[in-house]
Motif scaffolding. Structure first.
Motif, PDB file in Angstrom:
ATOM      1  N   ASP A 141       0.811  -1.216   0.000  1.00 28.23           N
ATOM      2  CA  ASP A 141       0.000   0.000   0.000  1.00 28.23           C
ATOM      3  C   ASP A 141       0.851   1.276   0.000  1.00 28.23           C
ATOM      4  O   ASP A 141       0.431   2.298  -0.522  1.00 28.23           O
ATOM      5  CB  ASP A 141      -0.948   0.023   1.198  1.00 28.23           C
ATOM      6  N   LYS A 142       2.035   1.198   0.570  1.00 23.91           N
ATOM      7  CA  LYS A 142       2.887   2.379   0.678  1.00 23.91           C
ATOM      8  C   LYS A 142       3.763   2.605  -0.550  1.00 23.91           C
ATOM      9  O   LYS A 142       4.076   3.735  -0.893  1.00 23.91           O
ATOM     10  CB  LYS A 142       3.754   2.261   1.924  1.00 23.91           C
ATOM     11  N   ASN A 143       4.168   1.508  -1.186  1.00 24.78           N
ATOM     12  CA  ASN A 143       5.085   1.636  -2.307  1.00 24.78           C
ATOM     13  C   ASN A 143       4.860   0.499  -3.305  1.00 24.78           C
ATOM     14  O   ASN A 143       5.678  -0.404  -3.436  1.00 24.78           O
ATOM     15  CB  ASN A 143       6.529   1.658  -1.812  1.00 24.78           C
ATOM     16  N   ALA A 144       3.751   0.553  -4.009  1.00 24.19           N
ATOM     17  CA  ALA A 144       3.360  -0.505  -4.936  1.00 24.19           C
ATOM     18  C   ALA A 144       4.376  -0.708  -6.066  1.00 24.19           C
ATOM     19  O   ALA A 144       4.576  -1.824  -6.531  1.00 24.19           O
ATOM     20  CB  ALA A 144       1.987  -0.215  -5.512  1.00 24.19           C
ATOM     21  N   PHE A 145       5.027   0.376  -6.490  1.00 21.94           N
ATOM     22  CA  PHE A 145       6.002   0.267  -7.574  1.00 21.94           C
ATOM     23  C   PHE A 145       7.173  -0.624  -7.160  1.00 21.94           C
ATOM     24  O   PHE A 145       7.601  -1.500  -7.908  1.00 21.94           O
ATOM     25  CB  PHE A 145       6.511   1.655  -7.991  1.00 21.94           C
ATOM     26  N   THR A 146       7.683  -0.417  -5.962  1.00 19.50           N
ATOM     27  CA  THR A 146       8.807  -1.219  -5.469  1.00 19.50           C
ATOM     28  C   THR A 146       8.414  -2.680  -5.319  1.00 19.50           C
ATOM     29  O   THR A 146       9.168  -3.575  -5.729  1.00 19.50           O
ATOM     30  CB  THR A 146       9.313  -0.669  -4.118  1.00 19.50           C
ATOM     31  N   THR A 147       7.238  -2.941  -4.763  1.00 18.11           N
ATOM     32  CA  THR A 147       6.828  -4.340  -4.607  1.00 18.11           C
ATOM     33  C   THR A 147       6.586  -4.996  -5.962  1.00 18.11           C
ATOM     34  O   THR A 147       6.852  -6.183  -6.131  1.00 18.11           O
ATOM     35  CB  THR A 147       5.591  -4.487  -3.700  1.00 18.11           C
ATOM     36  N   ARG A 148       6.104  -4.239  -6.948  1.00 19.11           N
ATOM     37  CA  ARG A 148       5.903  -4.809  -8.280  1.00 19.11           C
ATOM     38  C   ARG A 148       7.237  -5.174  -8.918  1.00 19.11           C
ATOM     39  O   ARG A 148       7.360  -6.204  -9.572  1.00 19.11           O
ATOM     40  CB  ARG A 148       5.127  -3.828  -9.174  1.00 19.11           C
ATOM     41  N   LEU A 149       8.258  -4.342  -8.710  1.00 17.21           N
ATOM     42  CA  LEU A 149       9.590  -4.670  -9.212  1.00 17.21           C
ATOM     43  C   LEU A 149      10.113  -5.950  -8.559  1.00 17.21           C
ATOM     44  O   LEU A 149      10.713  -6.802  -9.229  1.00 17.21           O
ATOM     45  CB  LEU A 149      10.566  -3.522  -8.973  1.00 17.21           C
ATOM     46  N   MET A 150       9.891  -6.089  -7.266  1.00 16.80           N
ATOM     47  CA  MET A 150      10.301  -7.313  -6.561  1.00 16.80           C
ATOM     48  C   MET A 150       9.528  -8.517  -7.097  1.00 16.80           C
ATOM     49  O   MET A 150      10.096  -9.582  -7.301  1.00 16.80           O
ATOM     50  CB  MET A 150      10.099  -7.174  -5.050  1.00 16.80           C
ATOM     51  N   ASP A 151       8.227  -8.329  -7.305  1.00 12.68           N
ATOM     52  CA  ASP A 151       7.414  -9.407  -7.880  1.00 12.68           C
ATOM     53  C   ASP A 151       7.977  -9.856  -9.225  1.00 12.68           C
ATOM     54  O   ASP A 151       8.097 -11.055  -9.496  1.00 12.68           O
ATOM     55  CB  ASP A 151       5.957  -8.970  -8.073  1.00 12.68           C
ATOM     56  N   LEU A 152       8.334  -8.893 -10.081  1.00 15.86           N
ATOM     57  CA  LEU A 152       8.864  -9.227 -11.403  1.00 15.86           C
ATOM     58  C   LEU A 152      10.193  -9.979 -11.308  1.00 15.86           C
ATOM     59  O   LEU A 152      10.418 -10.944 -12.045  1.00 15.86           O
ATOM     60  CB  LEU A 152       9.029  -7.966 -12.250  1.00 15.86           C
ATOM     61  N   ALA A 153      11.048  -9.562 -10.405  1.00 17.42           N
ATOM     62  CA  ALA A 153      12.322 -10.264 -10.215  1.00 17.42           C
ATOM     63  C   ALA A 153      12.083 -11.695  -9.741  1.00 17.42           C
ATOM     64  O   ALA A 153      12.720 -12.643 -10.236  1.00 17.42           O
ATOM     65  CB  ALA A 153      13.195  -9.507  -9.215  1.00 17.42           C
ATOM     66  N   LEU A 154      11.166 -11.863  -8.807  1.00 12.43           N
ATOM     67  CA  LEU A 154      10.839 -13.209  -8.308  1.00 12.43           C
ATOM     68  C   LEU A 154      10.176 -14.059  -9.390  1.00 12.43           C
ATOM     69  O   LEU A 154      10.467 -15.258  -9.503  1.00 12.43           O
ATOM     70  CB  LEU A 154       9.946 -13.109  -7.069  1.00 12.43           C
ATOM     71  N   LEU A 155       9.293 -13.469 -10.180  1.00 12.52           N
ATOM     72  CA  LEU A 155       8.645 -14.212 -11.267  1.00 12.52           C
ATOM     73  C   LEU A 155       9.677 -14.687 -12.287  1.00 12.52           C
ATOM     74  O   LEU A 155       9.602 -15.823 -12.779  1.00 12.52           O
ATOM     75  CB  LEU A 155       7.585 -13.351 -11.958  1.00 12.52           C
ATOM     76  N   ASN A 156      10.639 -13.841 -12.610  1.00 10.26           N
ATOM     77  CA  ASN A 156      11.687 -14.243 -13.557  1.00 10.26           C
ATOM     78  C   ASN A 156      12.519 -15.395 -13.021  1.00 10.26           C
ATOM     79  O   ASN A 156      12.824 -16.342 -13.740  1.00 10.26           O
ATOM     80  CB  ASN A 156      12.579 -13.053 -13.920  1.00 10.26           C
ATOM     81  N   GLU A 157      12.876 -15.333 -11.752  1.00 11.67           N
ATOM     82  CA  GLU A 157      13.641 -16.418 -11.145  1.00 11.67           C
ATOM     83  C   GLU A 157      12.806 -17.700 -11.096  1.00 11.67           C
ATOM     84  O   GLU A 157      13.309 -18.790 -11.346  1.00 11.67           O
ATOM     85  CB  GLU A 157      14.109 -16.033  -9.738  1.00 11.67           C
ATOM     86  N   PHE A 158      11.519 -17.559 -10.786  1.00 13.16           N
ATOM     87  CA  PHE A 158      10.624 -18.717 -10.760  1.00 13.16           C
ATOM     88  C   PHE A 158      10.606 -19.410 -12.124  1.00 13.16           C
ATOM     89  O   PHE A 158      10.702 -20.637 -12.218  1.00 13.16           O
ATOM     90  CB  PHE A 158       9.199 -18.296 -10.372  1.00 13.16           C
ATOM     91  N   LYS A 159      10.479 -18.624 -13.200  1.00 10.65           N
ATOM     92  CA  LYS A 159      10.407 -19.188 -14.543  1.00 10.65           C
ATOM     93  C   LYS A 159      11.678 -19.961 -14.894  1.00 10.65           C
ATOM     94  O   LYS A 159      11.616 -21.034 -15.494  1.00 10.65           O
ATOM     95  CB  LYS A 159      10.124 -18.097 -15.576  1.00 10.65           C
ATOM     96  N   ILE A 160      12.818 -19.436 -14.508  1.00 11.40           N
ATOM     97  CA  ILE A 160      14.097 -20.117 -14.753  1.00 11.40           C
ATOM     98  C   ILE A 160      14.120 -21.455 -14.026  1.00 11.40           C
ATOM     99  O   ILE A 160      14.462 -22.494 -14.603  1.00 11.40           O
ATOM    100  CB  ILE A 160      15.280 -19.225 -14.304  1.00 11.40           C
ATOM    101  N   ARG A 161      13.737 -21.437 -12.752  1.00 19.02           N
ATOM    102  CA  ARG A 161      13.768 -22.664 -11.947  1.00 19.02           C
ATOM    103  C   ARG A 161      12.729 -23.680 -12.408  1.00 19.02           C
ATOM    104  O   ARG A 161      13.010 -24.885 -12.439  1.00 19.02           O
ATOM    105  CB  ARG A 161      13.546 -22.333 -10.478  1.00 19.02           C
ATOM    106  N   LEU A 162      11.534 -23.229 -12.760  1.00 18.38           N
ATOM    107  CA  LEU A 162      10.498 -24.147 -13.210  1.00 18.38           C
ATOM    108  C   LEU A 162      10.914 -24.825 -14.519  1.00 18.38           C
ATOM    109  O   LEU A 162      10.748 -26.029 -14.688  1.00 18.38           O
ATOM    110  CB  LEU A 162       9.158 -23.436 -13.383  1.00 18.38           C
TER     111      LEU A 162
END
Length: 115
Positions: free
Chosen positions: A56-77
């Motif tokens: 709620d305080k910084n949605a842009f930062t959390t979205r960037l973290m989400d994208l980094a985690l999603l990319n790592e997830f795709k590599i591992r999957l």
């Protein structure tokens, strides 16, 4: 693999394991659909607590973290999938809705799945 149900169960187990290893927790539930060369997995994830606190305080930062985690997830999957099945992946796509805590993963294979 003799049966599509066996394939699905193994893939769901791999998907949950990759989530556990990356996010520190498993999935609440997950569902899989297979259409020729496309595998679609929809799952409910519990939001990572630290990201939930700052959403709620910084949605842009959390979205960037989400994208980094999603990319790592795709590599591992992709790695786990290709190590466990005799099929090659053309593409892995994934998105996550933090409000609904739902993730959708689409795996596109080089060739249609034949089981």
């Amino acid at each position: 693999m003799k049966h599509i149900g066996e394939f699905k169960q193994k893939l769901l187990k791999i998907n949950n394991q990759v989530n556990q290893n990356l996010y520190g927790r498993g999935l609440v539930w997950q569902k899989i659909d297979i259409i020729e060369d496309r595998i679609i997995i929809v799952a409910e994830n519990i939001r990572i607590p630290v990201l939930a606190k700052i959403d709620d305080k910084n949605a842009f930062t959390t979205r960037l973290m989400d994208l980094a985690l999603l990319n790592e997830f795709k590599i591992r999957l992709r790695e786990e999938f290709e190590n466990n099945f005799p099929y090659k992946i053309k593409s892995v796509m994934k998105d996550y809705d933090p409000k609904a805590q739902l993730a959708a993963t689409i795996i596109i294979l080089e060739n249609p799945l034949e089981i």
